[in-house]
Design a protein around this motif. Structure first.
Motif, PDB file in Angstrom:
ATOM      1  N   PRO A   1       0.801  -1.218   0.008  1.00  0.00           N
ATOM      2  CA  PRO A   1       0.006  -0.245  -0.154  1.00  0.00           C
ATOM      3  C   PRO A   1       0.728   1.475   0.002  1.00  0.00           C
ATOM      4  CG  PRO A   1      -0.947  -1.524   1.448  1.00  0.00           C
ATOM      5  CD  PRO A   1       0.236  -2.184   1.085  1.00  0.00           C
ATOM      6  N   ARG A   2       2.020   1.079   0.808  1.00  0.00           N
ATOM      7  CA  ARG A   2       2.905   2.483   0.743  1.00  0.00           C
ATOM      8  C   ARG A   2       3.617   2.653  -0.549  1.00  0.00           C
ATOM      9  NH1 ARG A   2       8.233   3.729   3.327  1.00  0.00           N
ATOM     10  NH2 ARG A   2       8.004   5.994   3.314  1.00  0.00           N
TER      11      ARG A   2
ATOM     12  N   TYR B   1       2.120   1.682  -3.432  1.00  0.00           N
ATOM     13  CA  TYR B   1       0.981   2.166  -4.459  1.00  0.00           C
ATOM     14  C   TYR B   1       0.814   3.606  -4.047  1.00  0.00           C
ATOM     15  CZ  TYR B   1      -3.282   2.839  -6.469  1.00  0.00           C
ATOM     16  OH  TYR B   1      -4.680   2.870  -7.216  1.00  0.00           O
ATOM     17  N   ARG B   2       0.926   4.167  -2.808  1.00  0.00           N
ATOM     18  CA  ARG B   2       0.689   5.669  -2.421  1.00  0.00           C
ATOM     19  C   ARG B   2       1.741   6.440  -3.200  1.00  0.00           C
ATOM     20  NH1 ARG B   2       1.439   6.661   2.267  1.00  0.00           N
ATOM     21  NH2 ARG B   2       1.387   4.521   3.475  1.00  0.00           N
ATOM     22  N   HIS B   3       2.882   6.025  -3.020  1.00  0.00           N
ATOM     23  CA  HIS B   3       3.891   7.113  -3.632  1.00  0.00           C
ATOM     24  C   HIS B   3       4.055   6.990  -4.993  1.00  0.00           C
ATOM     25  CE1 HIS B   3       6.408   8.164   0.119  1.00  0.00           C
ATOM     26  NE2 HIS B   3       5.901   7.252   0.392  1.00  0.00           N
TER      27      HIS B   3
ATOM     28  N   ASP C   1       1.136   9.239  -6.182  1.00  0.00           N
ATOM     29  CA  ASP C   1       1.504  10.725  -5.876  1.00  0.00           C
ATOM     30  C   ASP C   1       2.543  11.029  -7.145  1.00  0.00           C
ATOM     31  OD1 ASP C   1       0.386  11.143  -3.717  1.00  0.00           O
ATOM     32  OD2 ASP C   1       1.881  10.834  -2.352  1.00  0.00           O
TER      33      ASP C   1
END
Lengths: 219, 219
Positions: A14-15, A17-19, A22
């Motif tokens: 998930p991390r 994916y978030r980065h 962005d």
């Protein structure tokens, strides 16, 4: 995707994916593992190790194709499967979470919100009208949501979860300051905000002790 | 406590602490690793491994002394050090977190809440009057809080964090749907509620695929 990905990699996805989201939003098309490492504050070798599970998108001298990698991670996380969710509890926590969360890019469409308090039934949260909890059985029968988000008081959690399991719900995100145990066939994510407080407390005290030691203070 | 405890054990300690607190609250004085294992849904050997770091409280044929173990974990987490915290942001998230969290048993006393919106300044949250954000510098100078909880919109996060670092804050709990990077001397816990959604999505899709496979469906 046949290859089995390890639990700790899954926890980190998930991390990534978030980065990557962005980066996409900033119009960045490719990125080196070194630059991704700098942005995420993890080592480049950790990144290469984690992302190698998904085959060779990282090319020597090219780096990662941001959009491709993001799509691949979304596929692994199942974010594009169109799962649906209901929320039980329209208090502060429910309102906050329903309002601030980009559900659909995180794998779920929120299709109903329920509460037993007549004072909030009929009010609207982020475009969804809060229904009476007494109507949830009918709703689940008709709409077959995959998951329920519990934003209700601790004391009500077990009872409500049992009722929803009886109605066919098999996955829960539980915010309710109590742990819902996983059991056969039931998937649970317990969210404990205060665990982060305790981890902070540990990190601060560990740093204080180290500083004391460096100054030669007896512990 | 001289012995260094590994990061993954530290990450699990808050959960042990919560379970031991529940046991204390239920008046249970001792517990076998087998019973603790059943309650927590982890193996007894994992528990023995984790808790062995803290010396021999687990005695053959006796089990763990609940209160003693709980106190020991609290000491390691630094929960009894009387740290103080301020919160910036008195919207839904701030209100929810301030109202529902047992701060003092999680290591912190919440001593101030700040917001820049005149509509909420002066209102009360859980016995604390919301102050104007413009007054936070004076407050920090006078009260030297150890930590700031950020429950503000994503776009304001970096700016506010920089300002608070300038005022002497060195630890953050960040709820703001954006990541605050750790840097030299600054401790950060980023809370990403939607990561739990993505993990749920993964678990559900993984379970669906397994079920499909068992039925012989081509993936």
């Amino acid at each position: 995707m046949e290859k089995k990905v390890s639990g700790s990699v899954i926890n980190r996805l998930p991390r990534y994916y978030r980065h990557l989201t962005d980066l996409c939003d900033s119009g960045i098309e490719r990125i080196s593992s070194k630059e991704l490492s700098r942005r995420m504050g993890v080592t480049a070798s950790q990144i290469r190790q984690d992302l190698n599970c998904f085959g060779g998108f990282g090319q020597q001298g090219y780096g990662y194709n941001v959009e491709f990698l993001r799509t691949e991670i979304a596929n692994i996380l199942g974010l594009n499967r169109g799962y649906t969710a209901v929320m039980v509890g329209a208090g502060h926590m429910g309102r906050t979470f329903a309002t601030n969360t980009k559900f659909e890019s995180r794998g779920f469409k929120l299709i109903g919100i329920f509460d037993s308090d007549p004072a909030v039934v009929g009010t609207e949260i982020h475009g969804i009208k809060v229904s009476a909890y007494s109507e949830i059985g009918e709703f689940i029968k008709a709409n077959k949501p995959k998951m329920a988000i519990l934003t209700i008081p601790k004391d009500a959690t077990k009872k409500v979860a049992e009722e929803l399991i009886g109605m066919g719900i098999t996955a829960f995100m539980n915010f309710s300051y109590t742990e819902l145990a996983e059991k056969e066939g039931i998937i649970v994510e317990n969210v404990h905000l205060s665990d982060s407080l305790m981890r902070l407390s540990y990190k601060i005290s560990d740093k204080d002790d180290t500083a004391d030691k460096e100054r030669g203070v007896e512990l």
